[in-house]
Design a protein around this motif. Structure first.
Motif, short mmCIF file in Angstrom:
data_model
loop_
_atom_site.label_atom_id
_atom_site.label_comp_id
_atom_site.label_asym_id
_atom_site.label_seq_id
_atom_site.Cartn_x
_atom_site.Cartn_y
_atom_site.Cartn_z
N ILE A 189 1.10 9.91 3.27
CA ILE A 189 0.27 8.75 2.95
C ILE A 189 1.11 7.48 2.95
CG2 ILE A 189 0.49 8.70 0.41
CD1 ILE A 189 -2.57 8.37 0.33
N THR A 190 2.37 7.61 2.54
CA THR A 190 3.27 6.46 2.61
C THR A 190 3.53 6.06 4.06
OG1 THR A 190 4.35 7.19 0.57
CG2 THR A 190 5.54 5.59 1.91
N ALA A 191 3.75 7.05 4.91
CA ALA A 191 3.98 6.76 6.32
C ALA A 191 2.74 6.13 6.96
CB ALA A 191 4.35 8.06 7.06
N GLY A 192 1.56 6.65 6.63
CA GLY A 192 0.33 6.09 7.18
C GLY A 192 0.14 4.64 6.78
N ALA A 193 0.40 4.32 5.50
CA ALA A 193 0.25 2.94 5.03
C ALA A 193 1.28 2.02 5.67
CB ALA A 193 0.39 2.90 3.50
N TYR A 194 2.50 2.51 5.80
CA TYR A 194 3.56 1.68 6.38
C TYR A 194 3.28 1.35 7.84
CZ TYR A 194 8.15 0.34 8.16
OH TYR A 194 9.19 -0.32 8.78
N SER A 200 0.83 -1.21 0.00
CA SER A 200 0.00 0.00 0.00
C SER A 200 0.86 1.26 0.00
CB SER A 200 -0.94 -0.01 1.21
OG SER A 200 -1.85 -1.08 1.15
N ALA A 201 2.00 1.19 0.71
CA ALA A 201 2.91 2.33 0.73
C ALA A 201 3.51 2.56 -0.65
CB ALA A 201 4.02 2.09 1.75
N VAL A 202 3.89 1.48 -1.34
CA VAL A 202 4.41 1.60 -2.70
C VAL A 202 3.35 2.18 -3.63
CG1 VAL A 202 5.23 0.31 -4.72
CG2 VAL A 202 6.11 -0.24 -2.45
N TYR A 203 2.13 1.65 -3.51
CA TYR A 203 1.02 2.12 -4.33
C TYR A 203 0.76 3.61 -4.11
CZ TYR A 203 -3.74 2.31 -6.23
OH TYR A 203 -4.85 2.66 -6.93
N ALA A 204 0.72 3.99 -2.84
CA ALA A 204 0.45 5.39 -2.52
C ALA A 204 1.60 6.30 -2.94
CB ALA A 204 0.19 5.54 -1.02
N ALA A 205 2.84 5.86 -2.64
CA ALA A 205 4.00 6.68 -2.95
C ALA A 205 4.13 6.91 -4.45
CB ALA A 205 5.27 6.03 -2.41
N GLY A 265 -3.63 6.85 4.22
CA GLY A 265 -2.62 5.81 4.33
C GLY A 265 -3.02 4.73 5.32
N LEU A 266 -3.63 5.11 6.42
CA LEU A 266 -4.07 4.12 7.41
C LEU A 266 -5.16 3.20 6.88
CD1 LEU A 266 -4.24 6.30 10.67
CD2 LEU A 266 -2.54 4.55 10.12
N THR A 267 -6.01 3.72 6.01
CA THR A 267 -7.12 2.89 5.50
C THR A 267 -6.65 1.84 4.50
OG1 THR A 267 -7.67 4.37 3.63
CG2 THR A 267 -8.70 4.84 5.77
#
Length: 471
Positions: free
Chosen positions: A300-305, A134-139, A353-355
């Motif tokens: 958003i990357t931080a939130g997903a990670y 998700s972090a890769v996708y968002a980033a 990112g959290l979602t």
């Protein structure tokens, strides 16, 4: 094969598919000036999203039948061919057509990469790796405006497409080197009629929402209703439908699809319209607006990670969805009032990112192995449809205050804009997105009270066995 090797192999595939949705946002005004585009300019974005969304279930079903790697190869090749066609386009019509071809390939990249992770990663580690993915996708989605602005100003806007050739070649090497063990399929008849009707339904829905459409809304609505009725009729009669009704009965699955649609809709509202506001209303350059968007990208990357790490450590994810949509609603409200834009971007980024990993885990957790390909593809379909609807809905809201976006092919169209009128258009857009975030939050709370969303990840032994078998 270790989970880290699998992750490294699919990370580039996901980056390719998600990057191309957003990399054209910052050079969009330059593309319009170069090609003499009028109000149809936003179709450069919508065409890709539409095509990528429509083919997602088809890739998922075909990968169940023919194997993941075969379909990944097909999607990468189509994506690269479409990229070359985009780079060579000399007018808006050919560029939009090329973006459709590129989207047909790009949809497979996203759908199949997430399915590979679900196939190979044990349930006990799925939260962590879904967070990484998700972090890769968002980033990559948010890095797109930065790269697009850089290419447009220092090279040419055509380089946002040329860059995909070496990246696509590298992706093919990684896929066929590290994932060749995932070529198992099963004997099943593909539901071509259902797939075709689903594409028609998706296309009509996006046309109906888009303010650039010249076809009558009543005609589109009628055609959409007829297509939906035909799709339901066909799906009830085939033995292996493209949309298995049993998926809807899985606890939390349908809710997760709806919520990921909302999450992606909100992400693209910020991703597409904030850079446009910076350039059109505030006079920033494409690269400067791209740098400004890095706040969103990093948060958003931080939130997903950290969301993924939290799930992996505790197994609990429902609170992340509630917190995520709450933060996003507050951020959209800030953008509506035009206060502390950088802080609002950070808040929205962390919230969305959290979602991402939490909703991915909800969907994967309830899917049986036999339905994982189509189940996750339909989840991805919801995600991509959310992005496409987000662009169309924002355009509709924006047009309520700004009837004409650009002059009819005039390179001086931007100069004729009134800053106050532009501000009203963007404000209305953010207000609408704040309402969407509130609706998503309410849906989440209602689902939790109805026990539609469970509280922790189940350690599905079947997932573990599949993962162990691929090592």
């Amino acid at each position: 094969m270790s989970p880290k090797t699998i992750f490294a192999s699919v990370a580039l595939v996901i980056a390719l598919g998600s990057l191309e949705k957003s990399i054209v946002t910052t050079p969009l005004p330059m593309i319009g000036d170069d090609l003499g585009a009028g109000q149809a300019l936003t179709w450069v974005i919508t065409a890709y999203l539409l095509a990528a969304t429509a083919v997602l279930p088809i890739y998922g079903k075909l990968s169940d039948i023919f194997g993941r790697v075969k379909m990944l190869n097909v999607s990468v090749v189509l994506f690269v061919i479409g990229s070359v066609a985009c780079a060579l386009s000399q007018d808006l019509t050919s560029l939009i057509a090329s973006r459709v071809l590129q989207g047909i390939g790009g949809g497979g990249l996203i759908a199949l990469a997430f399915t590979v992770i679900a196939d190979c990663i044990p349930a006990r580690e799925v939260g962590k790796y879904q967070g990484y993915i998700s972090a890769v996708y968002a980033a990559s989605s948010i890095a797109g405006p930065l790269l697009g602005g850089f290419f447009a100003e220092h090279l040419s806007w055509r380089w946002v497409f040329w860059i995909n050739i070496p990246l696509g070649a590298l992706a093919l090497i990684l896929i066929n080197t590290n994932l060749k063990h995932l070529n198992q399929g099963r004997d099943s008849k593909f539901d071509w009629l259902g797939a075709g009707l689903l594409i028609v339904v998706t296309t009509l829905l996006l046309f109906l929402l888009s303010p650039e459409t010249v076809i009558s809304s009543s005609v589109l609505l009628g055609a959409l209703l007829v297509s939906i009725a035909l799709l339901i009729l066909v799906e009830r009669r085939v033995s292996d439908p493209i949309l298995p009704a049993r998926l809807v009965k899985l606890p939390g699955y349908l809710i997760s699809v709806v919520l990921i649609m909302c999450s992606q809709l909100l992400m693209f509202a910020v991703l597409v319209y904030l850079p446009l506001q910076m350039q059109w209303q505030h006079g920033m350059t494409a690269s400067t607006s791209g740098l400004f968007m890095m706040v969103f990208m990093m948060s958003i990357t931080a939130g997903a990670y950290f969301g993924g790490k939290r799930i992996a450590k505790s197994g609990y994810y429902k609170s992340l969805v509630v917190i995520g949509f709450t933060l996003t609603m507050l951020a959209m409200t800030q953008l509506y009032f035009g206060t502390a834009t950088s802080f609002a971007l950070a808040l929205a980024g962390v919230g969305l990112g959290l979602t991402l990993p939490a909703l991915n885990v909800i969907a994967q957790d309830v899917l049986p192995a036999a339905d994982r390909g189509i189940g996750l593809s339909m989840f991805g379909y919801g995600r991509e449809l959310g992005g496409a609807i987000g662009v169309a809905l924002c355009a509709a809201l924006f047009h309520l205050k700004v009837p004409v976006l650009v002059g009819e092919g005039s390179s001086e169209g931007l100069g004729s804009f009134d800053a106050i009128q532009l501000g009203e258009g963007f404000t209305l857009t953010y207000g609408g997105m704040a309402v969407i975030a509130l609706i998503a939050l309410v849906i989440t709370i209602i689902a939790l009270k109805a026990r539609e969303l469970s509280g922790s990840v189940k350690m599905d032994e079947q997932n573990v066995e599949i993962a162990e078998a691929t090592k």
